[in-house]
Design a protein around this motif. Sequence first.
Motif, short mmCIF file in Angstrom:
data_model
loop_
_atom_site.label_atom_id
_atom_site.label_comp_id
_atom_site.label_asym_id
_atom_site.label_seq_id
_atom_site.Cartn_x
_atom_site.Cartn_y
_atom_site.Cartn_z
N ILE A 1 -4.43 -49.93 -32.44
CA ILE A 1 -5.02 -49.68 -31.01
C ILE A 1 -6.33 -50.28 -30.48
N GLU A 2 -7.11 -51.13 -31.46
CA GLU A 2 -7.59 -52.27 -30.38
C GLU A 2 -7.41 -53.03 -30.14
N ASN A 3 -5.66 -53.44 -30.16
CA ASN A 3 -5.48 -54.55 -30.06
C ASN A 3 -4.60 -54.95 -29.75
N GLY A 4 -4.07 -53.55 -28.81
CA GLY A 4 -3.04 -53.39 -27.70
C GLY A 4 -1.63 -52.79 -28.44
N THR A 5 -1.36 -52.24 -29.71
CA THR A 5 -0.05 -51.85 -30.20
C THR A 5 0.22 -50.82 -29.12
#
Length: 291
Positions: A34-38
């Motif tokens: 979630i924190e990396n763009g998925t």
Amino acid sequence: MQKFVGTGVALVTPFKKDLTVDVDALIKLVNFNIENGTNYLVINGTTGESATITKEEKQLIIDVIVKTTNNRIPLVLGVGGNNTLEVVKELKTRDFSGIDGILSVAPYYSKPTQEGFYQHYKAIAQATDLPIILYNVPGRTAKNMEPSTTMRLAKDFSNIVGVKEAGNNQQQYNALLKDKPANFLIISGDDDLALGVALAGGSGVISVIGQAFPKEFSKMIQLGLEGKNKEAYKIHFKMMDVVDYIFEENNPAGIKTVLQELGICSNDVRLPLVKASATLHAKIAKFVSEF
């Protein structure tokens, strides 16, 4: 169905050394993505070792992911099989709170005719109001669902919103893209072909490798959706080797080895799957350290 455009990832199920579900590692994996763009997560798909997960464990996994995600990105739940009545029963009785759609794998082993595929998915579509993403993966199911059958389903049922196509067949992708209804999603299930599908008019990917490198992979897919092929292919070429590695022996042993090297979860899998060999593990470790 814009919520299913971009990069979805088919989450692994992390295990402890005793092969019980590792809840802490699962939370770590979800937050990392979630924190990396998925863009969205797929729960209890085949990459999640759904064939060897108990009903109780499946509910635990759902509960943990729904709570951890906390409505930050959409969630898709794997609900499929080769017993149509059982799939329909689950759709009618399961609590789908927090779930935005379902991914339903084509019936495996049974090798139905094209009419059998149609009737199977018709029964599923009539059993739920949730958006349904079909999942065609002939390398695992032993039978290809032809584009004409997918298009027939797309046109006949408004809640069948897309297909995860994983036949590793560029011509079949092209046939789907050529004939699809305007709002129907063609989602790549092949990490190695995902960028080409996005550039050709597809809606993105449900990826395995994406959960290990979400920032880079989701950026590549977004560039593809924007038609920025040169920038996108720079990332694609950088990741080509590891995409090959993770499918070299079995899935998800390969991707779990990557995730172990990243410090996210162990590489333990349940039989009949076994861990990646020492040779493959060494190649993956080298790639991760240099990446």
